[in-house]
Design a protein around this motif. Structure first.
Motif, PDB file in Angstrom:
ATOM      1  N   GLY A 234       0.838  -1.188   0.000  1.00 47.36           N
ATOM      2  CA  GLY A 234       0.000   0.000   0.000  1.00 47.36           C
ATOM      3  C   GLY A 234       0.872   1.237   0.000  1.00 47.36           C
ATOM      4  N   LEU A 235       0.534   2.218  -0.818  1.00 44.16           N
ATOM      5  CA  LEU A 235       1.309   3.457  -0.914  1.00 44.16           C
ATOM      6  C   LEU A 235       0.456   4.633  -0.451  1.00 44.16           C
ATOM      7  N   LEU A 236       1.104   5.600   0.184  1.00 46.61           N
ATOM      8  CA  LEU A 236       0.444   6.818   0.631  1.00 46.61           C
ATOM      9  C   LEU A 236       1.232   8.021   0.150  1.00 46.61           C
ATOM     10  N   PHE A 237       0.545   8.894  -0.590  1.00 47.34           N
ATOM     11  CA  PHE A 237       1.106  10.176  -1.010  1.00 47.34           C
ATOM     12  C   PHE A 237       0.294  11.274  -0.336  1.00 47.34           C
ATOM     13  N   LEU A 238       0.995  12.221   0.295  1.00 46.73           N
ATOM     14  CA  LEU A 238       0.352  13.288   1.053  1.00 46.73           C
ATOM     15  C   LEU A 238       0.758  14.639   0.482  1.00 46.73           C
ATOM     16  N   ASP A 239      -0.235  15.494   0.262  1.00 45.35           N
ATOM     17  CA  ASP A 239       0.056  16.874  -0.120  1.00 45.35           C
ATOM     18  C   ASP A 239       0.314  17.644   1.173  1.00 45.35           C
ATOM     19  N   TRP A 240       1.559  18.035   1.396  1.00 43.89           N
ATOM     20  CA  TRP A 240       1.964  18.642   2.659  1.00 43.89           C
ATOM     21  C   TRP A 240       1.395  20.041   2.842  1.00 43.89           C
ATOM     22  N   GLU A 241       0.835  20.628   1.797  1.00 43.51           N
ATOM     23  CA  GLU A 241       0.256  21.967   1.905  1.00 43.51           C
ATOM     24  C   GLU A 241      -1.265  21.910   2.034  1.00 43.51           C
ATOM     25  N   THR A 242      -1.930  21.159   1.156  1.00 45.86           N
ATOM     26  CA  THR A 242      -3.394  21.157   1.145  1.00 45.86           C
ATOM     27  C   THR A 242      -3.999  20.046   2.003  1.00 45.86           C
ATOM     28  N   GLY A 243      -3.177  19.072   2.429  1.00 43.88           N
ATOM     29  CA  GLY A 243      -3.695  17.970   3.222  1.00 43.88           C
ATOM     30  C   GLY A 243      -4.378  16.880   2.413  1.00 43.88           C
ATOM     31  N   ALA A 244      -4.347  16.989   1.086  1.00 38.48           N
ATOM     32  CA  ALA A 244      -4.955  15.949   0.257  1.00 38.48           C
ATOM     33  C   ALA A 244      -4.184  14.637   0.411  1.00 38.48           C
ATOM     34  N   VAL A 245      -4.902  13.533   0.351  1.00 34.57           N
ATOM     35  CA  VAL A 245      -4.318  12.212   0.542  1.00 34.57           C
ATOM     36  C   VAL A 245      -4.654  11.326  -0.653  1.00 34.57           C
ATOM     37  N   LEU A 246      -3.624  10.653  -1.184  1.00 31.11           N
ATOM     38  CA  LEU A 246      -3.792   9.693  -2.265  1.00 31.11           C
ATOM     39  C   LEU A 246      -3.268   8.353  -1.773  1.00 31.11           C
ATOM     40  N   GLN A 247      -4.148   7.356  -1.714  1.00 34.10           N
ATOM     41  CA  GLN A 247      -3.787   6.031  -1.214  1.00 34.10           C
ATOM     42  C   GLN A 247      -3.966   5.002  -2.332  1.00 34.10           C
ATOM     43  N   LEU A 248      -2.972   4.131  -2.468  1.00 36.54           N
ATOM     44  CA  LEU A 248      -3.005   3.100  -3.501  1.00 36.54           C
ATOM     45  C   LEU A 248      -2.779   1.740  -2.858  1.00 36.54           C
ATOM     46  N   THR A 249      -3.453   0.732  -3.369  1.00 34.04           N
ATOM     47  CA  THR A 249      -3.136  -0.636  -2.985  1.00 34.04           C
ATOM     48  C   THR A 249      -2.934  -1.442  -4.255  1.00 34.04           C
ATOM     49  N   GLY A 250      -2.069  -2.450  -4.155  1.00 33.11           N
ATOM     50  CA  GLY A 250      -1.766  -3.265  -5.327  1.00 33.11           C
ATOM     51  C   GLY A 250      -0.653  -4.231  -5.022  1.00 33.11           C
ATOM     52  N   GLU A 251       0.136  -4.540  -6.043  1.00 34.69           N
ATOM     53  CA  GLU A 251       1.251  -5.470  -5.885  1.00 34.69           C
ATOM     54  C   GLU A 251       2.519  -4.868  -6.470  1.00 34.69           C
ATOM     55  N   THR A 274      -8.700  11.569  -1.137  1.00 33.24           N
ATOM     56  CA  THR A 274      -9.517  12.391  -0.247  1.00 33.24           C
ATOM     57  C   THR A 274      -8.917  13.787  -0.158  1.00 33.24           C
ATOM     58  N   PRO A 275      -9.615  14.810  -0.644  1.00 31.66           N
ATOM     59  CA  PRO A 275      -9.106  16.183  -0.503  1.00 31.66           C
ATOM     60  C   PRO A 275      -9.154  16.615   0.965  1.00 31.66           C
ATOM     61  N   SER A 276      -8.208  17.447   1.366  1.00 30.36           N
ATOM     62  CA  SER A 276      -8.201  18.085   2.690  1.00 30.36           C
ATOM     63  C   SER A 276      -8.341  17.093   3.840  1.00 30.36           C
ATOM     64  N   ALA A 277      -7.817  15.893   3.676  1.00 37.07           N
ATOM     65  CA  ALA A 277      -7.992  14.850   4.690  1.00 37.07           C
ATOM     66  C   ALA A 277      -7.181  15.123   5.949  1.00 37.07           C
ATOM     67  N   VAL A 278      -6.056  15.831   5.806  1.00 34.33           N
ATOM     68  CA  VAL A 278      -5.171  16.127   6.939  1.00 34.33           C
ATOM     69  C   VAL A 278      -5.206  17.631   7.190  1.00 34.33           C
ATOM     70  N   PRO A 279      -5.464  18.077   8.419  1.00 34.54           N
ATOM     71  CA  PRO A 279      -5.632  19.510   8.682  1.00 34.54           C
ATOM     72  C   PRO A 279      -4.328  20.284   8.849  1.00 34.54           C
ATOM     73  N   LEU A 280      -3.213  19.691   8.450  1.00 30.10           N
ATOM     74  CA  LEU A 280      -1.912  20.322   8.644  1.00 30.10           C
ATOM     75  C   LEU A 280      -1.412  20.948   7.340  1.00 30.10           C
ATOM     76  N   ARG A 281      -0.854  22.135   7.461  1.00 33.37           N
ATOM     77  CA  ARG A 281      -0.203  22.798   6.326  1.00 33.37           C
ATOM     78  C   ARG A 281       1.251  23.023   6.696  1.00 33.37           C
ATOM     79  N   TRP A 282       2.153  22.315   6.014  1.00 32.96           N
ATOM     80  CA  TRP A 282       3.579  22.382   6.320  1.00 32.96           C
ATOM     81  C   TRP A 282       4.268  23.418   5.437  1.00 32.96           C
ATOM     82  N   SER A 283       5.355  23.954   5.921  1.00 31.24           N
ATOM     83  CA  SER A 283       6.141  24.909   5.145  1.00 31.24           C
ATOM     84  C   SER A 283       6.839  24.196   3.985  1.00 31.24           C
TER      85      SER A 283
END
Length: 296
Positions: A234-251, A274-283
């Protein structure tokens, strides 16, 4: 190092000639949460967790966020998490199931430190607890430094969408990433690790797959060792500014080039965004000096 590494990891260590280095690093793995580790956990607003869905067996990595202190050690062998789970998260069922094997990583971009804790989960009234079985820290290699973060008041998860392939904007997002997380499994035991590099180090070559070059790290080969015996990931990509989350599962599978360089190729089974899933905005990031130039 009986019990620390299985045959899949050992095979890769031997091929790379790093068994001795891996043994040295492996001695730091323990079942206890030391005071310095407990103090580190309580400062973190973000925890990444990996597990397998109990109904499908699909492996996912998910972010949990909260006010520092939402993750804390409640004893020398237990970590407790309060809240942070989204109902639409693909691991929501796993986090509500007694005995789920999970892996976690707390990564602090401010200090470029990271800590991993794996074990068995127990749901609680306010979240869940993990009985620690493996606790260890990793080096700061390939972690991008982010000086600070702010909590975006009013930010809440948008509508979660699911599909069986990557859209063009999702592929662009992946290729612009400097960080992602990968969860893998081996005979029930889970690992979740951080992967970092300069933007472009991950290639989304099609709607159904992506790849990345495995940079030399701590010599443990926990992730690739797992993939040697069980391709689920499973892979997780996080937008550190907007909090958007992209999750993938596979092989995923690993390929060795003529120069011995390892490339991981991931075939997508399902995509969850999921847009805006994380409420954190990082520099903005300060890229790690260890980052190689992405291959083209």
């Amino acid at each position: 190092m009986t019990g620390v590494y299985h045959a899949g990891s050992r095979a890769l260590q031997d091929r790379a000639g790093v068994r001795e280095a891996a043994d040295h690093v492996g001695r730091a793995i323990g079942a206890g949460i030391k005071p310095v580790a407990a103090a580190f956990l309580e400062l973190q607003p973000l925890l990444v967790l990996g597990a397998a869905d109990p109904s499908t067996g699909a492996v996912w990595a998910s972010p949990l966020a909260g006010t520092p202190g939402f993750v804390r050690a409640t004893g020398p062998h237990q970590m407790s998490v309060t809240g942070g789970v989204r109902p639409a998260d693909p691991l929501a069922a796993a986090l509500a199931t007694e005995g789920t094997q999970v892996a976690t990583i707390a990564l602090d971009p401010r200090t470029r430190r990271r800590m991993r804790l794996n074990g068995r989960l127990r749901p609680t009234e306010r979240g869940f607890a993990v009985a620690a079985e493996r606790v260890f820290a990793n080096c700061p290699k390939y972690i991008q430094r982010r000086e600070s973060y702010e909590v975006r008041a009013g930010r809440g998860p948008g509508r979660t969408t699911r599909s069986g392939e990557l859209s063009a904007p999702q592929r662009e997002f992946i290729e612009s990433a400097d960080t992602f997380f990968v969860a893998t499994v081996h005979e029930g035991r889970v690992e979740v690790s951080h992967k970092g590099g300069s933007p472009g180090f991950v290639r989304a070559g099609s709607a159904h797959g992506l790849s990345w070059r495995d940079y030399p790290g701590n010599s443990m080969f926990l992730t690739l060792g797992n993939l040697n015996s069980d391709p689920r990931a499973g892979l997780l990509f996080l937008d550190w500014e907007t909090g958007a989350v992209l999750q993938l599962t596979g092989e995923a599978r690993t390929e060795a080039g003529e120069d011995g360089e390892l490339t991981v190729r991931f075939a997508v089974t399902e995509v969850v965004q999921t847009p805006s899933a994380v409420p954190l905005r990082w520099s903005a990031p300060e890229y790690s000096p260890a980052n190689p130039a992405p291959a083209h």
